[in-house]
Design an enzyme around this catalytic site. Sequence first.
Site, PDB file in Angstrom:
ATOM      1  N   PRO A 222      64.667  35.343  55.608  1.00 53.32           N
ATOM      2  CA  PRO A 222      64.104  34.050  55.202  1.00 53.32           C
ATOM      3  C   PRO A 222      63.710  34.011  53.719  1.00 53.32           C
ATOM      4  O   PRO A 222      63.836  32.976  53.072  1.00 53.32           O
ATOM      5  CB  PRO A 222      62.872  33.917  56.107  1.00 53.32           C
TER       6      PRO A 222
ATOM      7  N   GLU B  70      78.795  36.626  51.302  1.00 51.95           N
ATOM      8  CA  GLU B  70      79.267  37.798  50.531  1.00 51.95           C
ATOM      9  C   GLU B  70      79.030  37.584  49.027  1.00 51.95           C
ATOM     10  O   GLU B  70      79.784  38.115  48.199  1.00 51.95           O
ATOM     11  CB  GLU B  70      80.752  38.072  50.788  1.00 51.95           C
TER      12      GLU B  70
HETATM   13  C1  LIG Z   1      77.666  30.465  57.892  1.00 50.68           C
HETATM   14  C2  LIG Z   1      76.964  31.579  57.189  1.00 50.68           C
HETATM   15  C3  LIG Z   1      77.244  32.882  57.544  1.00 50.68           C
HETATM   16  C4  LIG Z   1      76.560  33.934  56.923  1.00 50.68           C
HETATM   17  N1  LIG Z   1      76.801  35.219  57.332  1.00 50.68           N
HETATM   18  C5  LIG Z   1      76.009  36.219  56.870  1.00 50.68           C
HETATM   19  C6  LIG Z   1      76.097  37.542  57.410  1.00 50.68           C
HETATM   20  O1  LIG Z   1      76.932  37.844  58.261  1.00 50.68           O
HETATM   21  N2  LIG Z   1      75.216  38.468  56.963  1.00 50.68           N
HETATM   22  C7  LIG Z   1      74.274  38.180  56.020  1.00 50.68           C
HETATM   23  O2  LIG Z   1      73.492  39.052  55.679  1.00 50.68           O
HETATM   24  N3  LIG Z   1      74.193  36.952  55.453  1.00 50.68           N
HETATM   25  C8  LIG Z   1      75.021  35.963  55.861  1.00 50.68           C
HETATM   26  N4  LIG Z   1      74.913  34.704  55.341  1.00 50.68           N
HETATM   27  C9  LIG Z   1      73.945  34.445  54.293  1.00 50.68           C
HETATM   28  C10 LIG Z   1      74.604  34.293  52.933  1.00 50.68           C
HETATM   29  O3  LIG Z   1      75.091  35.525  52.483  1.00 50.68           O
HETATM   30  C11 LIG Z   1      73.546  33.681  51.992  1.00 50.68           C
HETATM   31  O4  LIG Z   1      73.402  32.337  52.392  1.00 50.68           O
HETATM   32  C12 LIG Z   1      73.927  33.786  50.557  1.00 50.68           C
HETATM   33  O5  LIG Z   1      73.860  35.111  50.120  1.00 50.68           O
HETATM   34  C13 LIG Z   1      73.013  32.934  49.658  1.00 50.68           C
HETATM   35  O6  LIG Z   1      71.679  33.178  49.918  1.00 50.68           O
HETATM   36  P1  LIG Z   1      70.660  31.957  50.188  1.00 50.68           P
HETATM   37  O7  LIG Z   1      71.277  31.090  51.217  1.00 50.68           O
HETATM   38  O8  LIG Z   1      69.323  32.517  50.458  1.00 50.68           O
HETATM   39  O9  LIG Z   1      70.654  31.139  48.842  1.00 50.68           O
HETATM   40  P2  LIG Z   1      69.817  31.456  47.515  1.00 50.68           P
HETATM   41  O10 LIG Z   1      69.936  32.877  47.148  1.00 50.68           O
HETATM   42  O11 LIG Z   1      68.442  30.904  47.700  1.00 50.68           O
HETATM   43  O12 LIG Z   1      70.613  30.593  46.449  1.00 50.68           O
HETATM   44  C14 LIG Z   1      70.529  29.162  46.394  1.00 50.68           C
HETATM   45  C15 LIG Z   1      71.396  28.721  45.224  1.00 50.68           C
HETATM   46  O13 LIG Z   1      70.914  29.299  43.996  1.00 50.68           O
HETATM   47  C16 LIG Z   1      71.934  30.047  43.358  1.00 50.68           C
HETATM   48  N5  LIG Z   1      71.380  31.232  42.716  1.00 50.68           N
HETATM   49  C17 LIG Z   1      70.622  32.181  43.286  1.00 50.68           C
HETATM   50  N6  LIG Z   1      70.305  33.135  42.379  1.00 50.68           N
HETATM   51  C18 LIG Z   1      70.897  32.782  41.220  1.00 50.68           C
HETATM   52  C19 LIG Z   1      70.947  33.356  39.916  1.00 50.68           C
HETATM   53  N7  LIG Z   1      70.361  34.510  39.632  1.00 50.68           N
HETATM   54  N8  LIG Z   1      71.651  32.705  38.970  1.00 50.68           N
HETATM   55  C20 LIG Z   1      72.271  31.525  39.235  1.00 50.68           C
HETATM   56  N9  LIG Z   1      72.248  30.928  40.450  1.00 50.68           N
HETATM   57  C21 LIG Z   1      71.573  31.564  41.430  1.00 50.68           C
HETATM   58  C22 LIG Z   1      72.895  30.429  44.482  1.00 50.68           C
HETATM   59  O14 LIG Z   1      74.198  30.676  43.974  1.00 50.68           O
HETATM   60  C23 LIG Z   1      72.840  29.189  45.359  1.00 50.68           C
HETATM   61  O15 LIG Z   1      73.700  28.210  44.848  1.00 50.68           O
HETATM   62  C24 LIG Z   1      75.619  33.662  55.913  1.00 50.68           C
HETATM   63  C25 LIG Z   1      75.374  32.317  55.517  1.00 50.68           C
HETATM   64  C26 LIG Z   1      76.015  31.300  56.149  1.00 50.68           C
HETATM   65  C27 LIG Z   1      75.704  29.883  55.725  1.00 50.68           C
END
Ligand SMILES: Cc1cc2nc3c(=O)[nH]c(=O)nc-3n(C[C@H](O)[C@H](O)[C@H](O)COP(=O)(O)OP(=O)(O)OC[C@H]3O[C@@H](n4cnc5c(N)ncnc54)[C@H](O)[C@@H]3O)c2cc1C
Length: 390
Positions: free
Chosen positions: A125, A367
């Site tokens: 989260p 990923e």
């Molecule tokens: C359908 C689905 C399947 C998934 N499967 C898996 C899985 O099997 N295992 C697993 O562990 N996770 C999984 N995920 C999670 C996925 O890897 C994350 O959603 C992803 O890494 C982004 O993290 P977040 O959603 O917390 O977004 P955040 O990290 O909060 O990012 C939000 C936005 O801010 C941008 N951002 C963040 N940091 C920066 C930065 N430093 N510079 C510029 N922009 C930035 C991001 O690119 C994004 O656009 C899955 C997600 C989905 C939706």
Amino acid sequence: MLTRIAYRAAGEFLRPISRKYDLAEHTYPKELDMFAAMIEGMEASGEGSGAGAGGVRRRENGGGVRNGSNMASVLGVMEIAWGDVGLLLAMPRQGLGNSAIASVANDEQRARFQGMWASMAITEPDCGSDSAAIQTTAILDGDHYVLNGEKIFVTAGERSDAVVVWATLDRLKGRSAIKSFVVPKGTPGMDVVRCEHKLGIRASDTATIRFDNCRVPKENLLGSPEIHTDKGFAGVMQTFDNTRPLVAAMAVGLARAALEETRRIFRDVGVPIDYDKAIHLQPAAAATFIALESDWEAAYLLTLRAAWMADNNLPNSLQASMAKAKAGRMCSEVTLRCVELCGSVGYGEGELLEKWARDAKILDIFEGTQQIQQLIVARRLLGKTSAELK
Ligand SMILES: Cc1cc2nc3c(=O)[nH]c(=O)nc-3n(C[C@H](O)[C@H](O)[C@H](O)COP(=O)(O)OP(=O)(O)OC[C@H]3O[C@@H](n4cnc5c(N)ncnc54)[C@H](O)[C@@H]3O)c2cc1C
């Protein structure tokens, strides 16, 4: 040979059930049992490397690289994703956790976890892109690690037999204390609490899993239990160099499906695409189509390069991120433009184009998002550390 078999199987088994499991979200596609058995048969005969779960053992891990195995995986994944990327992600025993096990487990672990379907749980989260912020803890207690925390958005988290969980041995020691643990389903203290409803890849289940004093045998830690502050994230991050080209391959396969379908629809309605004619002399729709195709080809070539480098034991973090960034962005754009080019035909449920545009988006998120891949590329090109360029 491998790609021809994968292409035929994707066309004959996956395409016909694409819409069914898009509509029946959270229903297990039982047809995949046979498909997965076929992939395993090909692996056993040495013909293929599955849907990417084969992983790659580089020389420093004592595995030796079988030249071509990454390339075989990438080519196979392209064809299966051409069939249906949601079903590919739902394929039994072909999870990202399987790639991690195949890539970094020792021989004893690989034998013990053989045949298991493993998903991968990193996201929490309060931790997405910044995986160094993981809060789930793994505290050694006798012969077990005790896991506490919550993982969200775990692909195949409900259906898999085990989950590869990233947890920290010591929150104060930063990223080098983060290790991965294989946690079999049914381990007391591990609960799948819900599945998400999603925009796309609805055939694939996406779960939230809680760990409450979940005891895991210490032999289930993948890699070294030592905390090497000098090596940082190296152990757990290593799998990404092999899995990012696979996600790029999914994007390349899916975008190709959309382009092929659009070409067919153009043909049916009489829009000519003429590669011998200058772009400004073509109908606008055909000119756009040709531009989309060239974008697709750039992503395809970058993906092949990243896989080729892994096969030849060359460091490919930069190229893997370049391929993932380019292919993820290309796939979202190409599939959406194909919907646009085909108008109401593209938008309706009569064709798969609208579904593919929805399925595409995730390939630019998980990923490592588009922005994170660009950040990695910039760091590598400029020679900056993650602390210097955030
Ligand atoms: C359908 C689905 C399947 C998934 N499967 C898996 C899985 O099997 N295992 C697993 O562990 N996770 C999984 N995920 C999670 C996925 O890897 C994350 O959603 C992803 O890494 C982004 O993290 P977040 O959603 O917390 O977004 P955040 O990290 O909060 O990012 C939000 C936005 O801010 C941008 N951002 C963040 N940091 C920066 C930065 N430093 N510079 C510029 N922009 C930035 C991001 O690119 C994004 O656009 C899955 C997600 C989905 C939706």
